[in-house]
Design a protein around this motif. Structure first.
Motif, short mmCIF file in Angstrom:
data_model
loop_
_atom_site.label_atom_id
_atom_site.label_comp_id
_atom_site.label_asym_id
_atom_site.label_seq_id
_atom_site.Cartn_x
_atom_site.Cartn_y
_atom_site.Cartn_z
N MET A 7 -5.33 -11.90 -10.11
CA MET A 7 -4.61 -11.08 -9.15
C MET A 7 -4.24 -9.75 -9.80
SD MET A 7 -3.26 -11.20 -6.13
CE MET A 7 -1.86 -11.09 -5.11
N HIS A 8 -4.56 -8.64 -9.13
CA HIS A 8 -4.22 -7.31 -9.61
C HIS A 8 -3.34 -6.65 -8.56
CE1 HIS A 8 -7.11 -7.40 -12.95
NE2 HIS A 8 -7.81 -8.17 -12.12
N MET A 25 -8.25 -11.05 -6.30
CA MET A 25 -7.60 -10.32 -5.21
C MET A 25 -6.99 -9.06 -5.81
SD MET A 25 -6.63 -9.79 -2.22
CE MET A 25 -5.40 -8.92 -1.30
N ILE A 26 -7.42 -7.91 -5.30
CA ILE A 26 -6.89 -6.63 -5.76
C ILE A 26 -6.05 -6.06 -4.64
CG2 ILE A 26 -7.48 -4.31 -6.54
CD1 ILE A 26 -10.17 -5.63 -7.52
N ASN A 27 -4.74 -5.92 -4.89
CA ASN A 27 -3.81 -5.50 -3.85
C ASN A 27 -3.83 -3.99 -3.63
OD1 ASN A 27 -1.94 -5.91 -1.89
ND2 ASN A 27 -0.20 -6.04 -3.27
N GLY A 42 -14.94 -10.64 -4.64
CA GLY A 42 -13.55 -10.90 -4.30
C GLY A 42 -13.07 -10.07 -3.12
N MET A 43 -11.73 -9.93 -3.02
CA MET A 43 -11.12 -9.22 -1.90
C MET A 43 -10.38 -7.99 -2.41
SD MET A 43 -9.62 -12.25 0.47
CE MET A 43 -8.57 -12.90 -0.77
N VAL A 44 -10.48 -6.89 -1.65
CA VAL A 44 -9.78 -5.65 -1.97
C VAL A 44 -8.86 -5.33 -0.81
CG1 VAL A 44 -10.04 -3.21 -2.52
CG2 VAL A 44 -11.76 -4.85 -3.32
N GLY A 59 -17.84 -9.69 -0.85
CA GLY A 59 -16.52 -10.14 -0.45
C GLY A 59 -15.99 -9.35 0.73
N MET A 60 -14.72 -8.93 0.63
CA MET A 60 -14.09 -8.20 1.74
C MET A 60 -13.34 -6.98 1.19
SD MET A 60 -12.56 -11.34 4.06
CE MET A 60 -11.01 -11.18 3.29
N ALA A 61 -13.31 -5.92 1.99
CA ALA A 61 -12.53 -4.73 1.64
C ALA A 61 -11.91 -4.18 2.92
CB ALA A 61 -13.41 -3.67 0.99
#
Length: 83
Positions: A7-8, A25-27, A42-44, A59-61
């Motif tokens: 997690m970022h 997961m990048i917040n 991953g997810m952005v 993934g998703m952005a």
């Protein structure tokens, strides 16, 4: 090739070839620059920025943006597309 996982909570800048793993997961924003070749599984939660870099989005952005010669390919989910 660098591996990014976990997690970022802030923005992340990648300047080398990398693999963003599925459990990531990048917040904030994910900014690729300097000719990096990056695979994003991953997810952005912020903006995925390809600045003169090649990105494969699996993934998703929430938002995607290309700058210069940057390009984003792949079957991943994209929200708002900005150029």
């Amino acid at each position: 090739m660098k591996r990014v996982e976990g997690m970022h909570l802030g923005d992340l800048v990648i300047e080398e070839d990398a693999l963003v793993l599925r459990n990531t997961m990048i917040n904030g924003n994910l900014h690729m620059r300097g000719g990096a070749r990056v695979i994003v599984d991953g997810m952005v939660g912020g903006t995925l920025i390809a600045d003169d870099s090649d990105v494969v989005l699996n993934g998703m952005a929430q938002r995607v943006e290309t700058r210069g010669k940057g390009k984003i390919d792949g079957p991943g989910m994209r929200g708002q597309v900005m150029k």
